[in-house]
Design an enzyme around this catalytic site. Structure first.
Site, PDB file in Angstrom:
ATOM      1  N   ASN A 129      26.980  31.189  28.522  1.00  0.00           N
ATOM      2  CA  ASN A 129      25.840  30.163  29.380  1.00  0.00           C
ATOM      3  C   ASN A 129      26.265  29.027  30.361  1.00  0.00           C
ATOM      4  O   ASN A 129      25.664  28.479  30.147  1.00  0.00           O
ATOM      5  CB  ASN A 129      24.653  30.112  27.928  1.00  0.00           C
ATOM      6  CG  ASN A 129      25.113  28.884  27.329  1.00  0.00           C
ATOM      7  OD1 ASN A 129      26.330  29.140  27.421  1.00  0.00           O
ATOM      8  ND2 ASN A 129      24.306  28.184  26.556  1.00  0.00           N
ATOM      9  N   HIS A 177      31.035  26.272  23.757  1.00  0.00           N
ATOM     10  CA  HIS A 177      30.568  26.117  25.345  1.00  0.00           C
ATOM     11  C   HIS A 177      31.518  25.513  25.888  1.00  0.00           C
ATOM     12  O   HIS A 177      31.034  24.629  25.621  1.00  0.00           O
ATOM     13  CB  HIS A 177      28.582  25.869  25.012  1.00  0.00           C
ATOM     14  CG  HIS A 177      28.373  26.856  24.188  1.00  0.00           C
ATOM     15  ND1 HIS A 177      27.586  27.342  24.703  1.00  0.00           N
ATOM     16  CD2 HIS A 177      28.102  26.399  22.720  1.00  0.00           C
ATOM     17  CE1 HIS A 177      26.278  28.806  23.826  1.00  0.00           C
ATOM     18  NE2 HIS A 177      26.794  27.636  22.859  1.00  0.00           N
ATOM     19  N   LEU A 178      32.430  25.540  26.738  1.00  0.00           N
ATOM     20  CA  LEU A 178      32.937  24.528  27.899  1.00  0.00           C
ATOM     21  C   LEU A 178      32.268  24.199  28.851  1.00  0.00           C
ATOM     22  O   LEU A 178      32.965  23.542  29.539  1.00  0.00           O
ATOM     23  CB  LEU A 178      34.147  25.091  27.624  1.00  0.00           C
ATOM     24  CG  LEU A 178      35.214  25.881  26.660  1.00  0.00           C
ATOM     25  CD1 LEU A 178      36.580  26.306  27.013  1.00  0.00           C
ATOM     26  CD2 LEU A 178      35.263  24.289  25.557  1.00  0.00           C
ATOM     27  N   ARG A 179      30.486  24.531  29.242  1.00  0.00           N
ATOM     28  CA  ARG A 179      30.685  24.419  30.291  1.00  0.00           C
ATOM     29  C   ARG A 179      30.549  24.293  31.189  1.00  0.00           C
ATOM     30  O   ARG A 179      30.071  23.764  32.512  1.00  0.00           O
ATOM     31  CB  ARG A 179      29.909  22.855  30.271  1.00  0.00           C
ATOM     32  CG  ARG A 179      28.947  22.143  28.632  1.00  0.00           C
ATOM     33  CD  ARG A 179      28.084  23.123  28.333  1.00  0.00           C
ATOM     34  NE  ARG A 179      27.669  22.002  27.024  1.00  0.00           N
ATOM     35  CZ  ARG A 179      26.356  23.102  26.565  1.00  0.00           C
ATOM     36  NH1 ARG A 179      25.685  24.464  26.893  1.00  0.00           N
ATOM     37  NH2 ARG A 179      25.359  22.997  25.541  1.00  0.00           N
ATOM     38  N   HIS A 238      26.386  31.853  13.508  1.00  0.00           N
ATOM     39  CA  HIS A 238      25.198  30.691  13.117  1.00  0.00           C
ATOM     40  C   HIS A 238      24.313  31.017  12.880  1.00  0.00           C
ATOM     41  O   HIS A 238      23.194  30.331  12.465  1.00  0.00           O
ATOM     42  CB  HIS A 238      24.808  29.845  13.895  1.00  0.00           C
ATOM     43  CG  HIS A 238      24.713  30.102  15.806  1.00  0.00           C
ATOM     44  ND1 HIS A 238      23.446  31.039  15.593  1.00  0.00           N
ATOM     45  CD2 HIS A 238      25.155  29.892  16.645  1.00  0.00           C
ATOM     46  CE1 HIS A 238      23.048  30.632  17.100  1.00  0.00           C
ATOM     47  NE2 HIS A 238      23.514  30.358  17.476  1.00  0.00           N
ATOM     48  N   HIS A 253      22.901  35.516  19.339  1.00  0.00           N
ATOM     49  CA  HIS A 253      22.294  34.219  18.793  1.00  0.00           C
ATOM     50  C   HIS A 253      21.117  35.154  18.327  1.00  0.00           C
ATOM     51  O   HIS A 253      19.938  35.400  19.240  1.00  0.00           O
ATOM     52  CB  HIS A 253      22.085  33.611  20.197  1.00  0.00           C
ATOM     53  CG  HIS A 253      20.777  32.202  19.271  1.00  0.00           C
ATOM     54  ND1 HIS A 253      21.233  30.678  20.292  1.00  0.00           N
ATOM     55  CD2 HIS A 253      19.766  31.504  18.903  1.00  0.00           C
ATOM     56  CE1 HIS A 253      20.318  29.833  19.480  1.00  0.00           C
ATOM     57  NE2 HIS A 253      19.669  30.640  18.262  1.00  0.00           N
ATOM     58  N   HIS A 294      26.528  17.701  25.454  1.00  0.00           N
ATOM     59  CA  HIS A 294      25.833  17.391  26.228  1.00  0.00           C
ATOM     60  C   HIS A 294      26.098  15.470  26.745  1.00  0.00           C
ATOM     61  O   HIS A 294      27.026  15.330  25.772  1.00  0.00           O
ATOM     62  CB  HIS A 294      24.479  17.600  25.738  1.00  0.00           C
ATOM     63  CG  HIS A 294      23.367  18.619  25.183  1.00  0.00           C
ATOM     64  ND1 HIS A 294      23.260  19.552  26.575  1.00  0.00           N
ATOM     65  CD2 HIS A 294      23.533  19.544  24.271  1.00  0.00           C
ATOM     66  CE1 HIS A 294      22.807  20.776  26.002  1.00  0.00           C
ATOM     67  NE2 HIS A 294      23.313  20.898  24.724  1.00  0.00           N
ATOM     68  N   ASP A 323      30.219  26.038  17.108  1.00  0.00           N
ATOM     69  CA  ASP A 323      29.375  25.896  18.573  1.00  0.00           C
ATOM     70  C   ASP A 323      28.872  25.141  18.933  1.00  0.00           C
ATOM     71  O   ASP A 323      28.173  24.499  19.175  1.00  0.00           O
ATOM     72  CB  ASP A 323      27.629  26.623  17.337  1.00  0.00           C
ATOM     73  CG  ASP A 323      26.599  26.813  18.525  1.00  0.00           C
ATOM     74  OD1 ASP A 323      26.876  27.202  20.245  1.00  0.00           O
ATOM     75  OD2 ASP A 323      25.501  26.781  18.239  1.00  0.00           O
TER      76      ASP A 323
END
Length: 416
Positions: free
Chosen positions: A87, A55-57, A225, A172, A302, A298
């Protein structure tokens, strides 16, 4: 551009050698040194690692991570290719956004970006995305990761669409109704702490359902995962039935357990949650016997403020892509062996995606990492390239840190 890496060893060999790279390709082994010369310091040369789940946001949550920080972190971890999850805000469901991310990443000089695109528009689980256009734009996988594909009919249609394009869908797999409100694994530890639990059955039930959709459609499905023994048994059974199913395990589900939550520290809050030591040991056996296809992190950064919230309110996720290989090598290298571990983090992900397996022979693309397998280093998150400068492994001594990462024949990371 020409590079020569000297003083290196091949996996499984103690012989010191050199490798020359020219114009993005491997020119050959043990040739006269030319171009820019890098001392491999006696390290082991391996293909650059491949990450299928990060997740690179970007866009929309760049206070947590962005392409530059995330791909720099990946390069520092020895990765040459990263598949980023969709996402984001907005969701990666538009071909123009896919092209924009690829173009931006290309100019950064770090690991190669391969975006995953959403299965459904806005990841709302209702209307399928224009998968053919997303593939044409450069998307390499489809997933609504972050959500759980509650609508089985929509997932079926998405899998049939992806199959027509020769693409894989990644899931997921957790049942939202069963896991609702759970902040950690349901079991003796959650009961003793008085915390709401997320049962192993939530993951197993959803994996079982999804295997039946694979049987119905014949479409390729990758299960993200795995965290429980029961999930692995279900996937093993599906493979015995000849279904086109693959799966991944994350280092945190192997090295950490629900016992970590006794500190009430949300740094250990992940989805799916950390399970029992018995689950972790069973998943390791799956890596050993080939039931598990690859290792993925994964990587889910944050802000510190978010992870310092109460367990009930803090977001799920651990960010550690730059120490994933050292964790695996230090904790499980003796059991897995170096060749197996490298395979699980390079050729394994490539096989899942249907990509050519990485090679270090003349003529192959020059994607590689030099690993220091012997020297212990203390994990210091302040040195992380990621914006998430905190980790459960802070202060621990690990081995296997990258010395040099090369992507497309160019140096993407060099340890100072």
């Amino acid at each position: 551009m020409t590079i020569t890496i000297t003083n290196i060893k091949r996996v499984g060999s103690e012989q010191t050698e050199s490798l020359t790279i020219e114009n993005g390709l491997i020119k050959g082994w043990n040739l006269p040194a030319e171009g820019e010369i890098f001392d491999g310091q006696g390290g082991t040369l391996a293909p650059a690692l491949i990450e299928l789940h990060a997740h690179l946001r970007e866009p929309g949550q760049t206070e947590k991570e962005d392409l530059a920080s995330g791909l720099a972190a990946a390069s520092a971890g020895g990765y040459g290719t990263v598949v980023c999850m969709p996402n984001t805000r907005p969701v990666i469901d538009d071909p123009a956004l896919v092209r924009s991310l690829i173009e931006k990443a290309r100019g950064l000089g770090f690991a190669r970006l391969r975006p995953a695109a959403a299965v459904t528009k806005g990841e709302k689980g209702e209307q399928l995305t224009e998968m053919s256009y997303l593939k044409e734009a450069g998307a390499v996988m489809f997933t609504d990761d972050g959500l759980t594909n509650e609508n089985a009919r929509v997932l079926r249609l998405g899998m049939e669409y992806a199959k027509s394009l020769g693409m894989v869908i990644s899931v997921h797999a957790e049942d939202d109704a069963l896991r609702a409100g759970g902040v950690m694994n349901e079991g003796p530890v959650s009961e003793s702490l008085g915390l709401p639990g997320n049962p192993a059955a939530a993951a197993a039930a959803r994996v079982a359902r999804d295997m039946e959709i694979v049987a119905l459609t014949g479409a390729r499905l990758h299960v993200q995962h795995l965290s429980t023994a029961r999930e692995l048994d279900i996937v093993r059974d599906a493979k015995r039935r000849g279904l086109p199913v693959t799966c991944e395990v994350c280092p945190h589900h192997l090295d950490l357990t629900d016992e970590s939550l006794r500190t009430f520290d949300a740094m250990y809050k992940v989805a799916p949650p950390l399970r029992t030591r018995a689950d972790a040991d069973y998943l390791l056996e799956g890596l050993l016997d080939g039931s598990v296809d690859c290792i993925a992190t994964d990587h889910a950064p944050h802000t510190r403020a978010e992870k310092e919230r109460d367990l009930l309110d803090a977001p799920s996720g651990i960010a550690y892509i730059e120490i994933a290989f050292p964790i695996m090598w230090t904790r499980f290298g003796e059991r897995l062996g170096l060749e197996k571990l490298i395979d699980l983090m390079t050729a394994g992900p490539a096989r899942v995606m249907g990509w050519p397996e990485p090679s270090l022979e003349a003529g192959a693309p020059a994607d590689m990492v030099v690993l220091d397998l012997e020297t212990e280093r203390e994990v210091n998150p302040a040195e992380f390239k990621s914006k998430a400068k905190f980790t459960p492994w802070q202060g621990q001594k690990l081995r296997g840190f990258p010395l040099l990462t090369v992507v497309d024949g160019k140096v993407a990371y060099r340890r100072e």
